[in-house]
Design an enzyme around this catalytic site. Structure first.
Site: not given
Length: 704
Positions: A34-35, A218-219, A249, A599
């Site tokens: 994603k980043t 983001d998020e 998430q 994670r």
DNA sequence: GCGGACTCTCTTTTT
DNA sequence: GAGAGTCCGC
């Protein structure tokens, strides 16, 4: 596995990177790069499409990820990357308000109030109105107000809710008035006031709309309605909004986050394009199998499944422990085992639901001499001595206010009690001056009543002001020493005072560092207000190579080779509070477990304590309902290894790890050996029937 | 106004 | 079970 293009991106990522103008929704599963995709998209806008870096706004969820984004951008496209405006909703809003605050009726020098002071203010308000806490609990009122703010409602727009005959919106109103009187905004105000600013001042709104050509968030799954309006207003001119997120998430519902913003993105923003990143580059297939199985049970979500690109790896383990201390010891032993296998300490993490769970873990890790560090808990800038020290420093540097003066007026003891404080507050208000200027007045001995007791402090501050610019910490230490504040700390007992003095020294270093970057005291105070822990800055921590302990919420966006999730049981995960709230809350708890599982790159262990003590009470929790129906080949029971000597193998070549076949139980794997000779017992994890303990001599096991 | 003894609540998560 | 909040005597 998807083919990787020459750019180092897969086809879906590449499409998202080069997508044109207009609203773009990037649904990015955990570990799907994603980043990387955001960074490349920004890079593409700058390098290929000629957008000026400062015309790009990147909104991230934490200050840390904003910094991360910038540094990755700089390494991708060089210096230009640094010019991109990035930050959290809160920090960007604060920056805007430093310029436009007057339009919403605040002086530009306003300060941010932290949650402790906010709570104290609410309590005082209720007390003045003679409302007992059992009639209206302060935290209930506060969360009601917060809810209004998350919805973008001013006191006038708030619903006329009645609670035990109390009109809540009236308290919202008087709370806001109090904040105004103190020239303070709370966290939610930062965002709401920017929205009000744009709602009520079309010319400013227009100016802000022209300020940025592209906005990336983001998020996105964690945005709340007022943040949504913030984005709508800011992007009204061009609709160049790229949002990245994963509905699975979404874990900030309690902060007003509404999952519908991402689920309905394409209806809200017409002409939106959707991109899906579903290849996971992080975790082993075994870990993803568990993650997918856990999240599949949630109903309101984009139907998707993460695809593994890594090897199968080891099956996640499930360990039942006696109590929280046994749990901590088992975890410590597991971490050591992973370390023996070659994993570094800093590649391991223990992620828990509640910060409280860190206590026994901390104790045991210290006893077993394992290096660890805790992120979160009481934030650095929320500590009593840090708030005191900053209050002193702010008053000295002419950016402190009345609240800060009240905070320190009797620390160390100056004989000013409750009455005296009231008097001071009244005098300060009557003077019409700001706290720092009022101190000037006191220094000239123009003081009555309780204020007389502050004259020595005022004199000290005024005389120190003449030389602060020549001091690297702008007078912090000298003021704390000369005012006898540090001596006052000693009265708290040696051990505690030592820790607090250390913290103040850390603060001093931090101030010095910031001043070297030529920031003003106000800018430093802003940082302190929005940075929850000093740790965010990353540096100066001695224990770099250590296991990380933090809450599941804080772990969002991070990854580790080895992860332990302690307390995967009803009452903790899902948490009792959400069990009381019903379905919506429980779905969020399930996502929280999903976040925890995803994670992990290679190793994952979930634990459960049969006995857990909470508030001095003993609980007997059952394993988390989220693990119901998870078969043993997805989540494997970890049995204690009792006799190491014979655990290796028996004469027929069977040992721990051997795959075997049993005439009635079917296929399985030996996970434990105990005893010797004819008395050997084995524990076998069967694919279909779970774990059985069998006498090896009679079990008729066949080696596969 | 201060300090000690007592009671009572509490944190689930964070900008 | 700890830390904060409250009460009371000095």
């Amino acid at each position: 596995m998807a083919e990787i293009l020459p750019t180092g991106l897969n086809a879906a990522q590449q499409a998202a990177v080069v997508a044109g103008d207009g609203p773009q929704l990037i649904l990015a599963g955990a570990g799907s790069g994603k980043t990387r995709t955001i960074v490349h998209r920004i890079g593409h806008l700058i390098a290929d499409r000629g957008v000026a870096p400062h015309r790009i706004l990147a909104v991230t969820f934490t200050n840390k990820s904003a910094a991360e984004l910038k540094s990755r951008l700089s390494s991708l496209i060089g210096d230009g990357g640094g010019g991109v405006t990035s930050g959290t909703f809160h920090s960007i809003s604060l920056r805007l308000l430093r310029r436009y605050a007057e339009a919403v009726g605040y002086p530009r020098s306003f300060q941010v109030i932290d949650s402790d002071d906010q709570k104290a203010l609410i309590k005082r308000l209720l007390k003045q109105a003679n409302i007992a806490t059992d009639r209206l609990h302060p935290s209930y009122l506060l969360s009601w107000i917060e809810k209004c703010k998350h919805l973008g409602q001013t006191p006038q727009q708030a619903p006329a809710d009645d609670w035990n005959g109390i009109k809540l919106h009236e308290f919202y109103s008087s709370y806001q008035q109090q904040l105004r009187d103190h020239e303070r905004m709370d966290f939610s105000d930062l965002i709401l006031n920017v929205v009000i600013l744009m709602r009520e001042h079309p010319s400013i709104a227009e100016a802000l709309q022209h300020r940025f050509d592209h906005v990336l968030v983001d998020e996105y799954q964690d945005t709340n309605p007022v943040q949504h309006e913030w984005l709508m207003l800011l992007c009204a001119g061009h609709h160049n909004l790229t949002v990245v997120g994963d509905d699975d998430q979404s874990i900030y519902g309690w902060r007003g986050a509404d999952i519908r913003h991402i689920l309905d993105f394409e209806h809200i923003w017409s002409g939106a394009e959707q991109h899906r990143l579903e290849e996971n580059y992080r975790s082993t297939a075994s870990i993803l199998a568990l993650a997918n199985m856990v999240i599949r049970k949630n109903e309101d979500r984009y139907d998707k499944s993460l695809r593994a690109t890594q090897g199968v790896g080891e099956i996640p383990q499930w360990k039942v422990c006696n109590d929280e201390y046994d749990e901590a010891r088992q975890i410590s032993a597991q971490l050591r085992k992973w370390h023996d296998m070659g994993y570094e300490w800093q590649e391991m993490a223990i992620l828990y639901r509640s910060n409280r769970q860190s206590l026994p873990l901390e104790q045991v890790l210290r006893e077993t001499a394992l290096p660890y560090r805790i992120i979160g808990g009481v934030g650095f800038f929320e500590r009593l001595e840090i708030k005191d020290a900053l209050a002193y420093w702010a008053l000295l540097n002419r950016c402190g206010d009345g609240l800060q003066l009240m905070r320190i007026c009797n620390r160390p003891k100056r004989g000013i009690g409750l009455k005296g404080q009231e008097q001071l507050a009244a005098q300060l208000a009557a003077s019409g001056l700001r706290a720092p200027e009022w101190l000037d007045l006191l220094a000239n001995e123009q003081a009555e009543g309780a204020a007389k007791k502050l004259v020595p402090l005022a004199k000290l501050i005024v005389s120190l002001r003449e030389k602060i610019s020549s001091l690297p910490d702008r007078g912090l230490m000298e003021l704390l020493r000369s005012s006898a504040y540090l001596d006052g700390l000693q009265a708290m007992g040696e051990l505690e005072a030592g820790g607090r003095t250390d913290n103040i020294q850390t603060l001093q270093r931090y101030i010095e560092l910031t001043m070297e970057q030529n920031l003003t005291p106000v800018e430093f105070m802003d940082r302190a207000a929005l940075l929850q822990s000093g740790e965010e800055e990353g540096k100066s921590r001695d224990n770099e190579n250590s296991v990380t302990l933090m809450s599941l919420h804080r772990a969002k966006g991070l990854e580790f080779d080895c992860v332990v999730l302690p307390g995967v049981e009803d009452g903790l995960l899902p948490h009792q509070r959400s069990l009381d709230d019903g379905e919506v809350g429980i779905a969020e708890e399930r996502r929280l477990l999903y976040v925890g599982i995803t994670r992990a790159r290679h190793q994952l262990k979930l634990t459960h304590a049969r006995v857990r003590r909470l508030f001095g009470e003993t609980h007997h929790p059952t394993p988390s309902r989220f693990l119901k129906d998870i078969p043993a080949h997805i989540l494997q029971q970890d049995m204690p290894v009792k006799s190491v000597a014979v655990a290796q193998s028996s004469e027929n070549g069977m040992g721990v790890g051997s795959s075997v076949m049993h005439p009635s139980f079917g296929e399985g794997m030996i996970i434990d050996f105990e005893g010797a000779g004819d008395a050997i017992r084995v524990s076998v994890q069967f694919r279909k029937v779970g774990i059985k303990r069998l006498m090896l001599k009679y079990a008729a096991l066949v080696l596969l």
